[in-house]
Design a protein around this motif. Sequence first.
Motif, PDB file in Angstrom:
ATOM      1  N   GLY A  94       0.782  -1.207   0.097  1.00  0.00           N
ATOM      2  CA  GLY A  94       0.056   0.057  -0.109  1.00  0.00           C
ATOM      3  C   GLY A  94       0.798   1.228   0.090  1.00  0.00           C
ATOM      4  N   ALA A  95       0.475   2.121  -1.005  1.00  0.00           N
ATOM      5  CA  ALA A  95       1.280   3.290  -1.190  1.00  0.00           C
ATOM      6  C   ALA A  95       0.822   4.347  -0.113  1.00  0.00           C
ATOM      7  CB  ALA A  95       1.087   3.926  -2.491  1.00  0.00           C
ATOM      8  N   ARG A  96      -0.272   4.170   0.492  1.00  0.00           N
ATOM      9  CA  ARG A  96      -0.956   5.276   1.486  1.00  0.00           C
ATOM     10  C   ARG A  96      -1.114   6.675   0.566  1.00  0.00           C
ATOM     11  NH1 ARG A  96       2.372   1.506   3.851  1.00  0.00           N
ATOM     12  NH2 ARG A  96       1.577   0.478   5.917  1.00  0.00           N
ATOM     13  N   LEU A  97      -1.625   6.648  -0.560  1.00  0.00           N
ATOM     14  CA  LEU A  97      -2.035   7.750  -1.008  1.00  0.00           C
ATOM     15  C   LEU A  97      -3.393   7.631  -1.719  1.00  0.00           C
ATOM     16  CD1 LEU A  97       1.325   7.931  -3.433  1.00  0.00           C
ATOM     17  CD2 LEU A  97       0.574   9.594  -1.693  1.00  0.00           C
ATOM     18  N   PRO A  98      -3.917   8.836  -1.995  1.00  0.00           N
ATOM     19  CA  PRO A  98      -5.408   8.719  -2.507  1.00  0.00           C
ATOM     20  C   PRO A  98      -5.351   7.999  -4.004  1.00  0.00           C
ATOM     21  CG  PRO A  98      -4.581  10.969  -2.807  1.00  0.00           C
ATOM     22  CD  PRO A  98      -3.725   9.906  -2.165  1.00  0.00           C
ATOM     23  N   VAL A  99      -5.403   6.916  -4.156  1.00  0.00           N
ATOM     24  CA  VAL A  99      -5.391   6.182  -5.610  1.00  0.00           C
ATOM     25  C   VAL A  99      -6.591   4.922  -5.415  1.00  0.00           C
ATOM     26  CG1 VAL A  99      -3.235   6.632  -6.127  1.00  0.00           C
ATOM     27  CG2 VAL A  99      -3.860   4.767  -4.788  1.00  0.00           C
ATOM     28  N   VAL A 100      -7.259   4.775  -6.560  1.00  0.00           N
ATOM     29  CA  VAL A 100      -8.258   3.859  -6.688  1.00  0.00           C
ATOM     30  C   VAL A 100      -7.547   2.671  -7.521  1.00  0.00           C
ATOM     31  CG1 VAL A 100     -10.531   3.206  -7.380  1.00  0.00           C
ATOM     32  CG2 VAL A 100     -10.261   5.212  -6.131  1.00  0.00           C
ATOM     33  N   ALA A 101      -7.822   1.338  -7.142  1.00  0.00           N
ATOM     34  CA  ALA A 101      -7.433   0.411  -8.118  1.00  0.00           C
ATOM     35  C   ALA A 101      -8.529  -0.103  -8.711  1.00  0.00           C
ATOM     36  CB  ALA A 101      -6.815  -0.949  -7.013  1.00  0.00           C
ATOM     37  N   ALA A 156       3.950   8.194 -20.813  1.00  0.00           N
ATOM     38  CA  ALA A 156       3.100   7.174 -20.441  1.00  0.00           C
ATOM     39  C   ALA A 156       1.588   7.662 -20.145  1.00  0.00           C
ATOM     40  CB  ALA A 156       3.571   6.405 -19.248  1.00  0.00           C
ATOM     41  N   VAL A 157       1.623   8.553 -19.369  1.00  0.00           N
ATOM     42  CA  VAL A 157       0.367   9.127 -18.801  1.00  0.00           C
ATOM     43  C   VAL A 157      -0.532   9.588 -19.902  1.00  0.00           C
ATOM     44  CG1 VAL A 157      -0.656  10.498 -17.220  1.00  0.00           C
ATOM     45  CG2 VAL A 157       0.989   9.338 -16.422  1.00  0.00           C
ATOM     46  N   THR A 158       0.085  10.428 -20.653  1.00  0.00           N
ATOM     47  CA  THR A 158      -0.327  10.935 -21.855  1.00  0.00           C
ATOM     48  C   THR A 158      -0.920  10.201 -22.746  1.00  0.00           C
ATOM     49  OG1 THR A 158       0.983  13.105 -21.652  1.00  0.00           O
ATOM     50  CG2 THR A 158      -0.112  12.815 -23.691  1.00  0.00           C
ATOM     51  N   VAL A 159      -0.478   9.055 -23.098  1.00  0.00           N
ATOM     52  CA  VAL A 159      -0.711   7.897 -23.953  1.00  0.00           C
ATOM     53  C   VAL A 159      -2.125   7.378 -23.372  1.00  0.00           C
ATOM     54  CG1 VAL A 159      -0.383   5.763 -25.058  1.00  0.00           C
ATOM     55  CG2 VAL A 159       1.394   7.642 -25.256  1.00  0.00           C
ATOM     56  N   ILE A 160      -1.658   6.957 -22.204  1.00  0.00           N
ATOM     57  CA  ILE A 160      -2.941   6.438 -21.460  1.00  0.00           C
ATOM     58  C   ILE A 160      -4.195   7.232 -21.616  1.00  0.00           C
ATOM     59  CG2 ILE A 160      -3.940   5.412 -19.224  1.00  0.00           C
ATOM     60  CD1 ILE A 160      -1.065   4.940 -18.470  1.00  0.00           C
ATOM     61  N   GLY A 161      -4.099   8.355 -21.255  1.00  0.00           N
ATOM     62  CA  GLY A 161      -5.451   9.368 -21.594  1.00  0.00           C
ATOM     63  C   GLY A 161      -5.898   9.582 -22.785  1.00  0.00           C
ATOM     64  N   ASP A 316      -5.178  -5.615 -10.885  1.00  0.00           N
ATOM     65  CA  ASP A 316      -5.621  -4.367 -10.674  1.00  0.00           C
ATOM     66  C   ASP A 316      -4.404  -3.708 -10.950  1.00  0.00           C
ATOM     67  OD1 ASP A 316      -8.185  -4.839 -10.061  1.00  0.00           O
ATOM     68  OD2 ASP A 316      -7.812  -4.863  -7.983  1.00  0.00           O
ATOM     69  N   THR A 317      -4.520  -2.086 -11.437  1.00  0.00           N
ATOM     70  CA  THR A 317      -3.493  -1.020 -11.511  1.00  0.00           C
ATOM     71  C   THR A 317      -4.149   0.248 -10.888  1.00  0.00           C
ATOM     72  OG1 THR A 317      -2.072  -0.148 -12.877  1.00  0.00           O
ATOM     73  CG2 THR A 317      -4.342  -0.583 -13.694  1.00  0.00           C
ATOM     74  N   VAL A 318      -3.191   1.059 -10.894  1.00  0.00           N
ATOM     75  CA  VAL A 318      -3.930   2.455 -10.308  1.00  0.00           C
ATOM     76  C   VAL A 318      -4.897   2.977 -11.384  1.00  0.00           C
ATOM     77  CG1 VAL A 318      -3.350   4.892  -9.860  1.00  0.00           C
ATOM     78  CG2 VAL A 318      -2.015   2.905  -8.820  1.00  0.00           C
ATOM     79  N   PHE A 319      -5.979   3.505 -11.271  1.00  0.00           N
ATOM     80  CA  PHE A 319      -6.821   3.881 -12.206  1.00  0.00           C
ATOM     81  C   PHE A 319      -6.556   5.208 -12.585  1.00  0.00           C
ATOM     82  CE2 PHE A 319     -11.059   1.773 -13.561  1.00  0.00           C
ATOM     83  CZ  PHE A 319     -10.428   0.703 -14.047  1.00  0.00           C
ATOM     84  N   ALA A 320      -6.526   5.694 -13.890  1.00  0.00           N
ATOM     85  CA  ALA A 320      -6.171   6.757 -14.400  1.00  0.00           C
ATOM     86  C   ALA A 320      -7.339   7.913 -14.129  1.00  0.00           C
ATOM     87  CB  ALA A 320      -6.015   6.699 -15.926  1.00  0.00           C
ATOM     88  N   GLN A 321      -8.658   7.775 -14.290  1.00  0.00           N
ATOM     89  CA  GLN A 321      -9.719   8.622 -14.036  1.00  0.00           C
ATOM     90  C   GLN A 321      -9.857   9.056 -12.787  1.00  0.00           C
ATOM     91  OE1 GLN A 321      -9.935   5.555 -15.385  1.00  0.00           O
ATOM     92  NE2 GLN A 321     -12.017   4.851 -15.468  1.00  0.00           N
ATOM     93  N   ASN A 322      -9.235   8.186 -11.710  1.00  0.00           N
ATOM     94  CA  ASN A 322      -9.432   8.691 -10.115  1.00  0.00           C
ATOM     95  C   ASN A 322      -8.201   9.524  -9.847  1.00  0.00           C
ATOM     96  OD1 ASN A 322     -10.643   5.699 -10.112  1.00  0.00           O
ATOM     97  ND2 ASN A 322     -11.798   6.942  -8.869  1.00  0.00           N
ATOM     98  N   VAL A 323      -7.008   9.384 -10.752  1.00  0.00           N
ATOM     99  CA  VAL A 323      -5.939  10.324 -10.473  1.00  0.00           C
ATOM    100  C   VAL A 323      -6.432  11.700 -10.925  1.00  0.00           C
ATOM    101  CG1 VAL A 323      -3.577  10.950 -11.319  1.00  0.00           C
ATOM    102  CG2 VAL A 323      -4.209   8.440 -10.532  1.00  0.00           C
ATOM    103  N   MET A 375      -8.540  14.672 -18.864  1.00  0.00           N
ATOM    104  CA  MET A 375      -7.683  14.974 -17.699  1.00  0.00           C
ATOM    105  C   MET A 375      -6.505  14.298 -17.431  1.00  0.00           C
ATOM    106  SD  MET A 375      -9.011  17.972 -16.134  1.00  0.00           S
ATOM    107  CE  MET A 375      -8.458  18.116 -14.600  1.00  0.00           C
ATOM    108  N   VAL A 376      -6.846  12.966 -17.705  1.00  0.00           N
ATOM    109  CA  VAL A 376      -5.407  12.121 -17.493  1.00  0.00           C
ATOM    110  C   VAL A 376      -4.533  12.438 -18.576  1.00  0.00           C
ATOM    111  CG1 VAL A 376      -4.619   9.586 -18.114  1.00  0.00           C
ATOM    112  CG2 VAL A 376      -7.039  10.234 -16.941  1.00  0.00           C
ATOM    113  N   ALA A 377      -4.731  12.690 -19.737  1.00  0.00           N
ATOM    114  CA  ALA A 377      -3.632  13.318 -20.895  1.00  0.00           C
ATOM    115  C   ALA A 377      -3.010  14.531 -20.320  1.00  0.00           C
ATOM    116  CB  ALA A 377      -4.528  13.643 -22.064  1.00  0.00           C
ATOM    117  N   ILE A 378      -4.166  15.518 -19.619  1.00  0.00           N
ATOM    118  CA  ILE A 378      -3.638  16.784 -19.160  1.00  0.00           C
ATOM    119  C   ILE A 378      -2.432  16.547 -18.104  1.00  0.00           C
ATOM    120  CG2 ILE A 378      -4.179  18.844 -17.969  1.00  0.00           C
ATOM    121  CD1 ILE A 378      -4.676  18.921 -21.150  1.00  0.00           C
TER     122      ILE A 378
END
Length: 455
Positions: A94-101, A156-161, A316-323, A375-378
């Motif tokens: 656990g990263a102990r951060l506000p993320v959703v899997a 990586a994050v830009t391509v995901i978005g 599971d992975t960290v979900f982009a839209q929740n970031v 917003m993920v792409a941003i």
Amino acid sequence: MTADPSTTTPGSTPDTTPDARPHPVDQRLPLTRLGALGAQHVAVMYTGCVAVPLVFGAAAGLDTHTIGLLIAADLLVAGLITLVQSLGASRLFGARLPVVAGASFTAVTPMITIEGEYGLPAVWGAMLAAGVFGMLIAWPFARLVRFFPPVVRGTAVTVIGLSLVGKAVSLIAGDDPTDPDYAATDRLALAAGVVVLIVVLTRFARGFVAQLVVLIGLLAGTGAAALLGMTDFGSVGEADWLGAPDPFHFGAPEFPLAAVVSMCVVMLVVFAESTAYLMSVGEMTGRPVGRAELARGLAADGLSGTAAGVATSFPDTVFAQNVSLVRMTGVRSRFTTAAGGLLLVLLGLTPKLGEVVASLPGPVIGSVSLVMFAMVAITGIRTLSEVRYDGTHNGMIVALALGVGMVPVVAPTLYAEFPSWFRIVAGGSISSAVIVAFALNLFFNHLSLGRKESA
């Protein structure tokens, strides 16, 4: 680099003075706010999460009841791993951060390939093995964090978005262009109305309302869809109130070597994806992610694979839209995502509630997803703005990684005739972009073939 002990030691507090305020990540909000904010997190990720069992189930020819079991297990595991990521579990997970899997799309194509060649028991056997592999290598992998500078993470994050935008459009317009209802005026108008409402609320809303603009858009859009006769909650009445996943539903797991290796490659790609997001969340919340936090977050991804192999779910992975939602609302408390994790567990154990959420109109979910994915792409573009381009080869790294990453989006069947191992690596926009960015960063900025460039 010397890290603040409060950000690296589990259970510690950011300040030791009696009147010190907790870090925003550790802020405990009132229960009423936690409930609403947690529901908003679930609302923006639910469709993406359940899409994985739906796509795999259809490709594997599973019946509706079996797919329903996969969805319930998917939600339960996602909720449990979200709780682990948000709150932590011992000093290992656990990263102990506000993320959703949530279930990773990276695993879908390999799972379909494995099912076709070895059968369903091999799918979850390979997943179970890959989960153990992930937990074993999480800490060594975290030592590679210096090879994920902004030029790699941002790309990586830009391509995901960008790659996810198409999924949002499919929810709005429909999946089949030959369907008479495809891109119907009422669907497009409803989606546009939801987007406009979110924009207006973002501009003028204040206080707690400003933090709930996405949830308000979902509720208002669903109400409008009901008035237009575009909702169908008929399946809710047929669903059970209580249910539980069926461990090893398809029988004792099997472990063909090729299948296990394929899923281990998937786990590495999931790690790269989560690394980019965890570090982005750390930057936007003001709690930088060091080696320990990253290792615990990746270990939770590995744990999800092991749990999924037993419960017949998905890694599971960290979900982009929740970031993106964290950035959009400015709410940095990890207890909001923990509340979302509890709700996901409840949905996984209560099929009737899950059917209610699953029955939300596609144009409404799609319009919200469109905003979130953009917003993920941003988020990725903001990270890329930190990159030094003058006097470096970083522009080439970004350009090639973006280009290669978008190939599967614009030409989904291009690699159809290639071997399965190649399709696993190159057939996904996320995996191909991450691999290219990572390799080129090594080539240009780390190999001692000339002047070492800074990323």
